[in-house]
Every structure is written in structure tokens, then in C-alpha cells.
Design a protein around this motif. Structure first.
Motif, mmCIF file in Angstrom:
data_model
loop_
_atom_site.group_PDB
_atom_site.id
_atom_site.type_symbol
_atom_site.label_atom_id
_atom_site.label_comp_id
_atom_site.label_asym_id
_atom_site.label_seq_id
_atom_site.Cartn_x
_atom_site.Cartn_y
_atom_site.Cartn_z
ATOM 1 N N LEU A 1 0.819 -1.201 0.000
ATOM 2 C CA LEU A 1 0.000 0.000 0.000
ATOM 3 C C LEU A 1 0.860 1.261 0.000
ATOM 4 C CD1 LEU A 1 -2.725 -1.175 2.520
ATOM 5 C CD2 LEU A 1 -2.972 -0.932 0.046
ATOM 6 N N VAL A 2 1.947 1.249 0.764
ATOM 7 C CA VAL A 2 2.846 2.412 0.802
ATOM 8 C C VAL A 2 3.492 2.619 -0.564
ATOM 9 C CG1 VAL A 2 5.002 3.290 1.806
ATOM 10 C CG2 VAL A 2 3.239 2.316 3.284
ATOM 11 N N THR A 3 3.858 1.545 -1.232
ATOM 12 C CA THR A 3 4.418 1.656 -2.584
ATOM 13 C C THR A 3 3.421 2.308 -3.523
ATOM 14 O OG1 THR A 3 5.840 -0.272 -2.263
ATOM 15 C CG2 THR A 3 5.329 0.327 -4.535
ATOM 16 N N ARG A 4 2.169 1.902 -3.418
ATOM 17 C CA ARG A 4 1.131 2.497 -4.260
ATOM 18 C C ARG A 4 0.949 3.990 -3.946
ATOM 19 N NH1 ARG A 4 -2.866 -0.934 -6.654
ATOM 20 N NH2 ARG A 4 -2.219 -3.097 -6.594
ATOM 21 N N ILE A 5 0.949 4.331 -2.666
ATOM 22 C CA ILE A 5 0.815 5.734 -2.261
ATOM 23 C C ILE A 5 2.000 6.549 -2.782
ATOM 24 C CG2 ILE A 5 0.883 7.303 -0.272
ATOM 25 C CD1 ILE A 5 -1.841 6.100 -0.584
ATOM 26 N N ASN A 6 3.197 5.990 -2.702
ATOM 27 C CA ASN A 6 4.375 6.693 -3.215
ATOM 28 C C ASN A 6 4.243 6.989 -4.704
ATOM 29 O OD1 ASN A 6 5.607 6.749 -0.705
ATOM 30 N ND2 ASN A 6 6.809 4.905 -1.071
ATOM 31 N N ARG A 7 3.716 6.021 -5.453
ATOM 32 C CA ARG A 7 3.495 6.240 -6.888
ATOM 33 C C ARG A 7 2.497 7.370 -7.121
ATOM 34 N NH1 ARG A 7 2.037 0.661 -8.326
ATOM 35 N NH2 ARG A 7 3.812 -0.442 -7.496
ATOM 36 N N ILE A 8 1.443 7.373 -6.317
ATOM 37 C CA ILE A 8 0.426 8.420 -6.458
ATOM 38 C C ILE A 8 1.022 9.787 -6.135
ATOM 39 C CG2 ILE A 8 -1.750 9.315 -5.517
ATOM 40 C CD1 ILE A 8 -2.546 6.300 -5.136
ATOM 41 N N GLU A 9 1.845 9.848 -5.106
ATOM 42 C CA GLU A 9 2.523 11.110 -4.779
ATOM 43 C C GLU A 9 3.358 11.594 -5.965
ATOM 44 O OE1 GLU A 9 3.105 10.922 0.063
ATOM 45 O OE2 GLU A 9 4.730 10.188 -1.212
ATOM 46 N N GLY A 10 4.026 10.667 -6.617
ATOM 47 C CA GLY A 10 4.805 11.023 -7.808
ATOM 48 C C GLY A 10 3.923 11.537 -8.930
ATOM 49 N N GLN A 11 2.775 10.875 -9.107
ATOM 50 C CA GLN A 11 1.830 11.318 -10.130
ATOM 51 C C GLN A 11 1.333 12.730 -9.840
ATOM 52 O OE1 GLN A 11 -0.924 7.926 -9.782
ATOM 53 N NE2 GLN A 11 -0.784 7.739 -12.003
ATOM 54 N N VAL A 12 0.983 12.984 -8.600
ATOM 55 C CA VAL A 12 0.465 14.297 -8.221
ATOM 56 C C VAL A 12 1.547 15.365 -8.400
ATOM 57 C CG1 VAL A 12 -0.453 15.679 -6.313
ATOM 58 C CG2 VAL A 12 -1.323 13.376 -6.708
ATOM 59 N N GLY A 13 2.779 15.040 -8.047
ATOM 60 C CA GLY A 13 3.887 15.976 -8.277
ATOM 61 C C GLY A 13 4.057 16.287 -9.761
ATOM 62 N N GLY A 14 3.909 15.253 -10.580
ATOM 63 C CA GLY A 14 3.984 15.444 -12.028
ATOM 64 C C GLY A 14 2.859 16.313 -12.545
ATOM 65 N N ILE A 15 1.675 16.133 -11.988
ATOM 66 C CA ILE A 15 0.523 16.944 -12.389
ATOM 67 C C ILE A 15 0.768 18.409 -12.027
ATOM 68 C CG2 ILE A 15 -1.921 17.399 -11.922
ATOM 69 C CD1 ILE A 15 -2.155 14.260 -11.527
ATOM 70 N N LYS A 16 1.308 18.624 -10.850
ATOM 71 C CA LYS A 16 1.625 19.991 -10.423
ATOM 72 C C LYS A 16 2.593 20.638 -11.405
ATOM 73 C CE LYS A 16 3.591 22.519 -6.495
ATOM 74 N NZ LYS A 16 4.161 22.351 -5.144
ATOM 75 N N LYS A 17 3.629 19.913 -11.796
ATOM 76 C CA LYS A 17 4.606 20.434 -12.747
ATOM 77 C C LYS A 17 3.953 20.725 -14.100
ATOM 78 C CE LYS A 17 8.578 18.165 -10.632
ATOM 79 N NZ LYS A 17 9.555 17.073 -10.743
ATOM 80 N N MET A 18 3.020 19.863 -14.504
ATOM 81 C CA MET A 18 2.321 20.083 -15.775
ATOM 82 C C MET A 18 1.509 21.377 -15.727
ATOM 83 S SD MET A 18 0.975 16.239 -16.674
ATOM 84 C CE MET A 18 0.351 16.649 -18.320
ATOM 85 N N ILE A 19 0.866 21.610 -14.602
ATOM 86 C CA ILE A 19 0.058 22.825 -14.462
ATOM 87 C C ILE A 19 0.958 24.058 -14.480
ATOM 88 C CG2 ILE A 19 -1.420 24.118 -12.861
ATOM 89 C CD1 ILE A 19 -2.660 21.352 -12.113
ATOM 90 N N ILE A 20 2.063 23.989 -13.756
ATOM 91 C CA ILE A 20 3.012 25.112 -13.730
ATOM 92 C C ILE A 20 3.556 25.381 -15.135
ATOM 93 C CG2 ILE A 20 5.293 25.828 -12.892
ATOM 94 C CD1 ILE A 20 4.535 24.363 -10.237
ATOM 95 N N ALA A 21 3.820 24.308 -15.870
ATOM 96 C CA ALA A 21 4.346 24.433 -17.229
ATOM 97 C C ALA A 21 3.256 24.765 -18.247
ATOM 98 C CB ALA A 21 5.067 23.153 -17.629
ATOM 99 N N GLU A 22 2.015 24.900 -17.770
ATOM 100 C CA GLU A 22 0.865 25.234 -18.613
ATOM 101 C C GLU A 22 0.692 24.254 -19.767
ATOM 102 O OE1 GLU A 22 0.763 29.391 -19.654
ATOM 103 O OE2 GLU A 22 1.151 30.009 -17.589
ATOM 104 N N LYS A 23 0.797 22.978 -19.427
ATOM 105 C CA LYS A 23 0.560 21.922 -20.409
ATOM 106 C C LYS A 23 -0.912 21.944 -20.823
ATOM 107 C CE LYS A 23 4.637 20.001 -20.428
ATOM 108 N NZ LYS A 23 5.459 19.886 -21.617
ATOM 109 N N PRO A 24 -1.235 21.357 -21.967
ATOM 110 C CA PRO A 24 -2.643 21.332 -22.419
ATOM 111 C C PRO A 24 -3.554 20.662 -21.381
ATOM 112 C CG PRO A 24 -1.163 20.666 -24.190
ATOM 113 C CD PRO A 24 -0.333 20.769 -22.943
ATOM 114 N N TYR A 25 -4.744 21.223 -21.237
ATOM 115 C CA TYR A 25 -5.704 20.724 -20.247
ATOM 116 C C TYR A 25 -6.006 19.244 -20.410
ATOM 117 C CZ TYR A 25 -6.592 25.663 -19.304
ATOM 118 O OH TYR A 25 -6.455 26.981 -18.978
ATOM 119 N N ASN A 26 -6.119 18.794 -21.656
ATOM 120 C CA ASN A 26 -6.457 17.373 -21.848
ATOM 121 C C ASN A 26 -5.364 16.463 -21.312
ATOM 122 O OD1 ASN A 26 -4.847 18.270 -24.112
ATOM 123 N ND2 ASN A 26 -5.393 16.360 -25.166
ATOM 124 N N GLU A 27 -4.098 16.873 -21.438
ATOM 125 C CA GLU A 27 -2.998 16.070 -20.907
ATOM 126 C C GLU A 27 -3.021 16.041 -19.380
ATOM 127 O OE1 GLU A 27 0.807 17.211 -22.544
ATOM 128 O OE2 GLU A 27 -0.010 17.270 -24.583
#
Length: 93
Positions: free
Chosen positions: A12-38
Motif C-alpha cells: 500500500l505504501v508503494t502504491r501511495i508513493n506512486r500516487i505522490e509522484g503522479q500528483v507531483g507530475g501533475i503539479k509540474k504540468m500545471i506550472i508548465a501550462e501543459k494542455p488541459y487534456n494532458e
């Protein structure tokens, strides 16, 4: 937790760590103003991962209840606790 491998804390912790990575990536995408669909694709992926953990926890609770009852625990108490977990799980969906 249940004795099944996918119900173990390490898994479960491994899965949570992956999700944290995903959320961090999403934050970077928003900061970089990536397309909304992505961004939405990544948000849906993270949401799906969270729902997967929820399903695992629901299954683990059901297993736990069955093991407790077979060990002599009160069926009524275990059903009450299981119903509460199911209620919380259903709020996510």
C-alpha cells in the motif's frame, strides 16, 4: 490487515508513493501550462490509482471481518464495521 500480499502495508505504501509522484507530475504540468487534456489524463490516472487502493482496503476489511468471526468475534460487530467501510468506499465512487 489481511494476509494477502496486495493487502500488506508495504504494498500500500508503494502504491501511495506512486500516487505522490503522479500528483507531483501533475503539479509540474500545471506550472508548465501543459494542455488541459494532458493534465486531465494524468488526474484520471491518479484518481484511478486512489480508487484501486480503496478497493484493496475494502477487500482487506472484509477478509479481516471473516477471520475475526471465524475466531469467535461478534458477527454483529464485524458486520457493523464492514458496513461503515462500505459506506465510506461508496462515497468515493
Amino acid at each position: 490487515m489481511s494476509h494477502l500480499p496486495e493487502h500488506q502495508v508495504d504494498n500500500l505504501v508503494t502504491r501511495i508513493n506512486r500516487i505522490e509522484g503522479q500528483v507531483g507530475g501533475i503539479k509540474k504540468m500545471i506550472i508548465a501550462e501543459k494542455p488541459y487534456n494532458e493534465v486531465l489524463i494524468q488526474l484520471n490516472s491518479a484518481r484511478s490509482a486512489i480508487q484501486g487502493i480503496s478497493k484493496i482496503l475494502l477487500e482487506a476489511r472484509a477478509d479481516h471481518s471473516l477471520m475475526n468471526v471465524s475466531d469467535g468475534a461478534s458477527l454483529d460487530d464485524e458486520l457493523k464495521q464492514l458496513r461503515e467501510v462500505i459506506k465510506q468506499y461508496n462515497k468515493m465512487n
